[in-house]
Design a protein around this motif. Structure first.
Motif, short mmCIF file in Angstrom:
data_model
loop_
_atom_site.label_atom_id
_atom_site.label_comp_id
_atom_site.label_asym_id
_atom_site.label_seq_id
_atom_site.Cartn_x
_atom_site.Cartn_y
_atom_site.Cartn_z
N PRO A 1 0.88 -1.15 -0.05
CA PRO A 1 -0.03 0.16 -0.10
C PRO A 1 0.80 1.32 0.02
N GLN A 2 1.96 1.42 1.21
CA GLN A 2 2.67 2.49 0.87
C GLN A 2 3.61 2.77 -0.22
N ALA A 3 4.01 1.54 -0.58
CA ALA A 3 5.05 1.59 -1.76
C ALA A 3 4.52 2.13 -2.89
N ASP A 4 3.42 2.06 -3.26
CA ASP A 4 2.80 2.86 -4.44
C ASP A 4 2.92 4.28 -4.35
N GLN A 5 2.66 4.81 -3.25
CA GLN A 5 2.55 6.18 -3.21
C GLN A 5 4.17 6.90 -3.09
N GLN A 6 4.99 5.89 -2.31
CA GLN A 6 6.22 6.61 -2.03
C GLN A 6 7.09 6.38 -3.32
N LEU A 7 6.98 5.35 -4.10
CA LEU A 7 7.65 4.90 -5.41
C LEU A 7 7.33 5.98 -6.25
N ALA A 8 5.86 6.38 -6.31
CA ALA A 8 5.26 7.24 -7.49
C ALA A 8 5.94 8.54 -7.30
N ALA A 9 5.86 8.98 -5.85
CA ALA A 9 6.67 10.23 -5.57
C ALA A 9 8.05 10.51 -5.80
N LEU A 10 8.90 9.30 -5.70
CA LEU A 10 10.35 9.11 -6.06
C LEU A 10 10.33 9.25 -7.56
N LYS A 11 9.49 8.68 -8.28
CA LYS A 11 9.58 8.67 -9.66
C LYS A 11 9.29 10.18 -10.15
N GLY A 12 8.46 10.83 -9.43
CA GLY A 12 8.04 12.17 -9.75
C GLY A 12 9.27 13.14 -9.56
N LEU A 13 9.97 12.65 -8.59
CA LEU A 13 11.34 13.66 -8.51
C LEU A 13 12.36 13.20 -9.57
N GLY A 14 12.10 12.39 -10.43
CA GLY A 14 12.93 12.12 -11.59
C GLY A 14 14.11 10.94 -11.52
N VAL A 15 14.06 10.42 -10.08
CA VAL A 15 15.12 9.32 -9.91
C VAL A 15 14.83 8.10 -10.86
N GLY A 16 15.77 7.10 -10.92
CA GLY A 16 15.57 5.81 -11.54
C GLY A 16 15.31 4.96 -10.49
N LEU A 17 14.50 3.81 -10.79
CA LEU A 17 13.84 2.83 -10.09
C LEU A 17 14.35 1.32 -10.65
N ALA A 18 15.24 0.73 -9.93
CA ALA A 18 15.65 -0.83 -10.37
C ALA A 18 15.16 -1.64 -9.57
#
Ligand code: C2E
Ligand code: MG
Ligand code: MG
Ligand code: MG
Length: 291
Positions: free
Chosen positions: A161-178
């Protein structure tokens, strides 16, 4: 009867277990002061393009040297840091340090590559995480896309549940996710659709035996195909030999990381490695590892 139960419990409490408990307590005790005492440092391991071997990034990996315990491997202290919550300040420091180091390299003229940090699930459930990442990027002056965050499959499932929001916000900053250690966690692929992942890192256990075990080779091929079908980049971890590197390149794996290219090393040593490497023709290196 309570007395009997106590005696039973005592019988299980054997010296070997007691020793383990003592070790664990000592580790925890020492870890509490590790950050303030300056005992933690980051080593950096290069990740290269599979075609031509240009350096695309470096992964920051924690190292802990303690006077009593000596060199403690991450596999031994990261779980303790997670259970005690110490991973919060430690993990925050890792992000800050990695961003600052990348900026320092850029000032020295070492550019054209990014930095990856490993994120523990405890950190992902912290409300201040996104703001911390944002401020580390801003303070260091690095480009947001130069920072990549590595998470594991289990982290996504544990925190859904939290991961959704947090990861979307991190993506919003422009960082990459692996996704780190891909293929070893839950085999639910639904999250690849739910989260905007950029990259899959094939777990080193598959890479290790891919030239001798047809099943491992098939798994590596399947992960490369899956990643590319979904429009993701794919990295092979634990590449130790030129033969593995050549095979992975022929399978169109995008990036390679492993002892074949370099071990994780302190920042100063990496600088030397980058400079001597830059002086050598990349094409030669690519030819040198062909089987
Ligand atoms: P990881 O993120 O999957 O990192 C890759 C590990 O494989 C590193 O181990 C690296 O030294 C090792 N490695 C790289 N190339 C090769 C190779 O060719 N052959 C072999 N056999 N091994 C190779 P390390 O540094 O001991 O770290 C172990 C794990 O500890 C990491 O796995 C990561 O899950 C965790 N870790 C390390 N630093 C951090 C951190 O800052 N935060 C968190 N949360 N976890 C960390
Ligand atoms: Mg990693
Ligand atoms: Mg890994
Ligand atoms: Mg791992």
């Amino acid at each position: 009867e309570a007395k009997g139960a106590g005696r039973d419990a005592a019988r299980f409490y054997e010296p070997a277990i007691e020793q383990l408990v003592q070790q664990r307590l000592l580790l925890e005790q020492q870890l509490r002061h590790a950050l303030q005492a300056g005992e933690l440092s980051l080593h950096y391991q290069p990740r290269v393009r599979a075609d031509g071997h240009g350096v695309v990034g470096v992964e920051a990996l924690l190292r802990w040297h303690n006077a009593v315990l000596g060199e403690v491997p991450p596999a031994a202290f990261i779980p303790v840091a997670e259970e005690t919550g110490l991973i919060r300040p430690i993990g925050a420091w890792v992000i800050e340090q990695a961003c600052a180091q990348l900026a320092a390299w850029a000032r020295q003229g070492l550019t054209g590559f990014g930095v990856s940090v490993n994120l523990s699930s405890v950190q992902l459930s912290e409300p201040g995480l996104v703001e911390h990442v944002r401020s580390c990027i801003a303070a260091s002056g690095i480009a947001a896309h130069a920072l990549e965050i590595e998470i594991t499959e289990s982290l996504l499932m544990d925190n859904a549940p939290q991961a959704d929001q947090q990861l979307a916000a991190l993506k919003g900053l422009g960082v990459g996710l692996a996704i780190d250690d891909f293929g070893t966690g839950y085999s639910s692929l639904a999250y690849l659709k739910r989260f905007s992942i950029d990259k899959l890192k094939i777990d080193q256990s598959f890479v290790r035996d891919m030239l001798t075990d047809p099943t491992d080779l098939a798994i590596v091929r399947a992960i490369v195909a899956l990643a590319h079908t979904l429009g993701l980049q794919v990295v092979a971890e634990g590449v130790e030999t030129g033969h593995q590197a050549a095979q992975l390149a022929s399978m169109a794996c995008d990036e390679l990381q492993g002892y074949c290219f370099a071990r994780p090393m302190p920042a100063v040593q990496l600088e030397r490695w980058l400079r001597t490497r830059g002086a050598q023709p990349q094409r030669r290196r690519a030819e040198a590892i062909r089987p």
